[in-house]
Design a protein around this motif. Structure first.
Motif, PDB file in Angstrom:
ATOM      1  N   ARG A   2       0.838  -1.197   0.000  1.00  0.00           N
ATOM      2  CA  ARG A   2       0.000   0.000   0.000  1.00  0.00           C
ATOM      3  C   ARG A   2       0.878   1.255   0.000  1.00  0.00           C
ATOM      4  O   ARG A   2       1.842   1.353   0.758  1.00  0.00           O
ATOM      5  CB  ARG A   2      -0.886  -0.020   1.243  1.00  0.00           C
ATOM      6  CG  ARG A   2      -1.761   1.210   1.419  1.00  0.00           C
ATOM      7  CD  ARG A   2      -2.465   1.150   2.768  1.00  0.00           C
ATOM      8  NE  ARG A   2      -3.172   2.386   3.074  1.00  0.00           N
ATOM      9  CZ  ARG A   2      -3.564   2.741   4.289  1.00  0.00           C
ATOM     10  NH1 ARG A   2      -3.321   1.946   5.316  1.00  0.00           N
ATOM     11  NH2 ARG A   2      -4.197   3.875   4.484  1.00  0.00           N
ATOM     12  N   VAL A   3       0.540   2.225  -0.846  1.00  0.00           N
ATOM     13  CA  VAL A   3       1.278   3.485  -0.910  1.00  0.00           C
ATOM     14  C   VAL A   3       0.685   4.461   0.099  1.00  0.00           C
ATOM     15  O   VAL A   3      -0.477   4.848  -0.009  1.00  0.00           O
ATOM     16  CB  VAL A   3       1.230   4.088  -2.332  1.00  0.00           C
ATOM     17  CG1 VAL A   3       1.958   5.436  -2.356  1.00  0.00           C
ATOM     18  CG2 VAL A   3       1.846   3.142  -3.342  1.00  0.00           C
ATOM     19  N   LEU A   4       1.492   4.851   1.094  1.00  0.00           N
ATOM     20  CA  LEU A   4       1.044   5.805   2.096  1.00  0.00           C
ATOM     21  C   LEU A   4       1.244   7.240   1.643  1.00  0.00           C
ATOM     22  O   LEU A   4       0.475   8.126   2.008  1.00  0.00           O
ATOM     23  CB  LEU A   4       1.805   5.578   3.410  1.00  0.00           C
ATOM     24  CG  LEU A   4       1.634   4.207   4.068  1.00  0.00           C
ATOM     25  CD1 LEU A   4       2.491   4.128   5.324  1.00  0.00           C
ATOM     26  CD2 LEU A   4       0.182   3.929   4.399  1.00  0.00           C
ATOM     27  N   LEU A  50       5.709   3.308   1.859  1.00  0.00           N
ATOM     28  CA  LEU A  50       4.945   2.084   1.651  1.00  0.00           C
ATOM     29  C   LEU A  50       4.547   1.438   2.969  1.00  0.00           C
ATOM     30  O   LEU A  50       5.186   1.633   3.995  1.00  0.00           O
ATOM     31  CB  LEU A  50       5.762   1.079   0.830  1.00  0.00           C
ATOM     32  CG  LEU A  50       6.311   1.563  -0.513  1.00  0.00           C
ATOM     33  CD1 LEU A  50       7.167   0.489  -1.156  1.00  0.00           C
ATOM     34  CD2 LEU A  50       5.176   1.972  -1.440  1.00  0.00           C
ATOM     35  N   GLN A  51       3.479   0.636   2.893  1.00  0.00           N
ATOM     36  CA  GLN A  51       3.054  -0.198   4.016  1.00  0.00           C
ATOM     37  C   GLN A  51       2.718  -1.585   3.475  1.00  0.00           C
ATOM     38  O   GLN A  51       2.023  -1.710   2.471  1.00  0.00           O
ATOM     39  CB  GLN A  51       1.825   0.391   4.708  1.00  0.00           C
ATOM     40  CG  GLN A  51       1.372  -0.413   5.922  1.00  0.00           C
ATOM     41  CD  GLN A  51       0.053   0.098   6.497  1.00  0.00           C
ATOM     42  OE1 GLN A  51      -1.020  -0.242   6.010  1.00  0.00           O
ATOM     43  NE2 GLN A  51       0.144   0.945   7.522  1.00  0.00           N
ATOM     44  N   TYR A  52       3.228  -2.621   4.148  1.00  0.00           N
ATOM     45  CA  TYR A  52       2.911  -3.982   3.710  1.00  0.00           C
ATOM     46  C   TYR A  52       3.147  -4.966   4.861  1.00  0.00           C
ATOM     47  O   TYR A  52       3.949  -4.701   5.759  1.00  0.00           O
ATOM     48  CB  TYR A  52       3.746  -4.382   2.491  1.00  0.00           C
ATOM     49  CG  TYR A  52       5.238  -4.207   2.628  1.00  0.00           C
ATOM     50  CD1 TYR A  52       6.047  -5.251   3.040  1.00  0.00           C
ATOM     51  CD2 TYR A  52       5.841  -2.985   2.344  1.00  0.00           C
ATOM     52  CE1 TYR A  52       7.418  -5.093   3.160  1.00  0.00           C
ATOM     53  CE2 TYR A  52       7.208  -2.815   2.462  1.00  0.00           C
ATOM     54  CZ  TYR A  52       7.986  -3.871   2.874  1.00  0.00           C
ATOM     55  OH  TYR A  52       9.351  -3.699   2.991  1.00  0.00           O
ATOM     56  N   ASN A 145      -2.298  -3.322  11.554  1.00  0.00           N
ATOM     57  CA  ASN A 145      -3.340  -2.693  10.744  1.00  0.00           C
ATOM     58  C   ASN A 145      -4.715  -3.035  11.312  1.00  0.00           C
ATOM     59  O   ASN A 145      -4.832  -3.669  12.377  1.00  0.00           O
ATOM     60  CB  ASN A 145      -3.216  -3.112   9.272  1.00  0.00           C
ATOM     61  CG  ASN A 145      -3.387  -4.612   9.070  1.00  0.00           C
ATOM     62  OD1 ASN A 145      -3.844  -5.332   9.966  1.00  0.00           O
ATOM     63  ND2 ASN A 145      -3.028  -5.093   7.900  1.00  0.00           N
ATOM     64  N   ASN A 153       5.594   0.291   8.143  1.00  0.00           N
ATOM     65  CA  ASN A 153       5.508   1.587   7.458  1.00  0.00           C
ATOM     66  C   ASN A 153       6.939   1.984   7.109  1.00  0.00           C
ATOM     67  O   ASN A 153       7.773   2.140   8.005  1.00  0.00           O
ATOM     68  CB  ASN A 153       4.868   2.645   8.354  1.00  0.00           C
ATOM     69  CG  ASN A 153       3.402   2.368   8.602  1.00  0.00           C
ATOM     70  OD1 ASN A 153       2.782   1.559   7.922  1.00  0.00           O
ATOM     71  ND2 ASN A 153       2.831   3.040   9.597  1.00  0.00           N
TER      72      ASN A 153
END
Length: 204
Positions: A2-4, A50-52, A145, A153
């Motif tokens: 996911r693009v933060l 990014l977040q993953y 999350n 993050n």
């Protein structure tokens, strides 16, 4: 993944980041080396934040042992990068495209890794090698999350200094291309960290 936050090369963002670097924790020699690059920055880039999902132990291990990551890339056939561990905080690398360099870790703790890369690119079509120095700052934080799973993050920034004024001018003209390569590389390395985490969960 996911693009933060989207990538940027904004000068105000660069100035703010420079003020937040972990100078107090660094040795005088490390501060001097970082300051020389910051005082002569040719190019700045904050790659996408990014977040993953990731296993914190796996993620931390890969940060502390990047040579192991390079070895698995070769074993998987996705890269021919050669990287060796020269000392506790120094790594040497060579790529088949004519690039080679040394990375020195200036500061590393549980939430960040700041290192310098001194690199050189040689090509038979160039009259001389291209030399550059880069200060790279990785910041990360593990959180949960909404689904309760642990995610990271992650933010990566780079300050690049080209040793030649001519090369610096060319690099600025080509920045749209090089920035997209930097952004893509961060995505690919993040996907690798995610993949290794999944593999570890399936087969500890």
């Amino acid at each position: 993944v996911r693009v933060l936050a989207e990538a940027t090369s904004d000068r105000d963002v660069m100035a703010w980041s420079r003020q937040r670097l972990p100078y107090p924790q660094m040795s005088p020699g490390a501060r001097d080396r970082a300051s020389r690059i910051l005082a002569n920055t040719s190019q700045y880039r904050r790659m996408p934040s990014l977040q993953y999902p990731v296993d914190p132990n796996m993620y931390q291990y890969l940060i502390n042992h990047p040579d192991v990551a390079g070895s698995t890339w070769r074993a998987m056939g996705i890269s021919k990068l050669q990287m060796s561990h020269k000392s506790r905080f120094e790594y040497e690398a060579q790529a088949i495209d004519g690039s080679d360099g040394i990375a020195d870790v200036l500061w590393r703790d549980g939430n960040q890794c700041l290192f310098i890369v001194e690199g050189r690119y040689n090509s038979p079509v160039l009259p001389s090698s291209i030399n550059a120095s880069a200060l790279v700052w990785l910041q990360y934080r593990f959180v949960r999350n909404r689904q309760g799973e642990i995610v990271v993050n992650q933010q990566v920034e780079t300050f690049v200094h080209f040793h030649s004024a001519t090369i610096e001018t060319i690099a600025r003209l080509a920045s749209r291309i090089t920035n997209s390569i930097l952004d893509r590389n961060v995505f690919e390395v993040s996907l690798y960290a995610r993949m290794m985490s999944q593999a570890g969960q399936r087969d500890p």
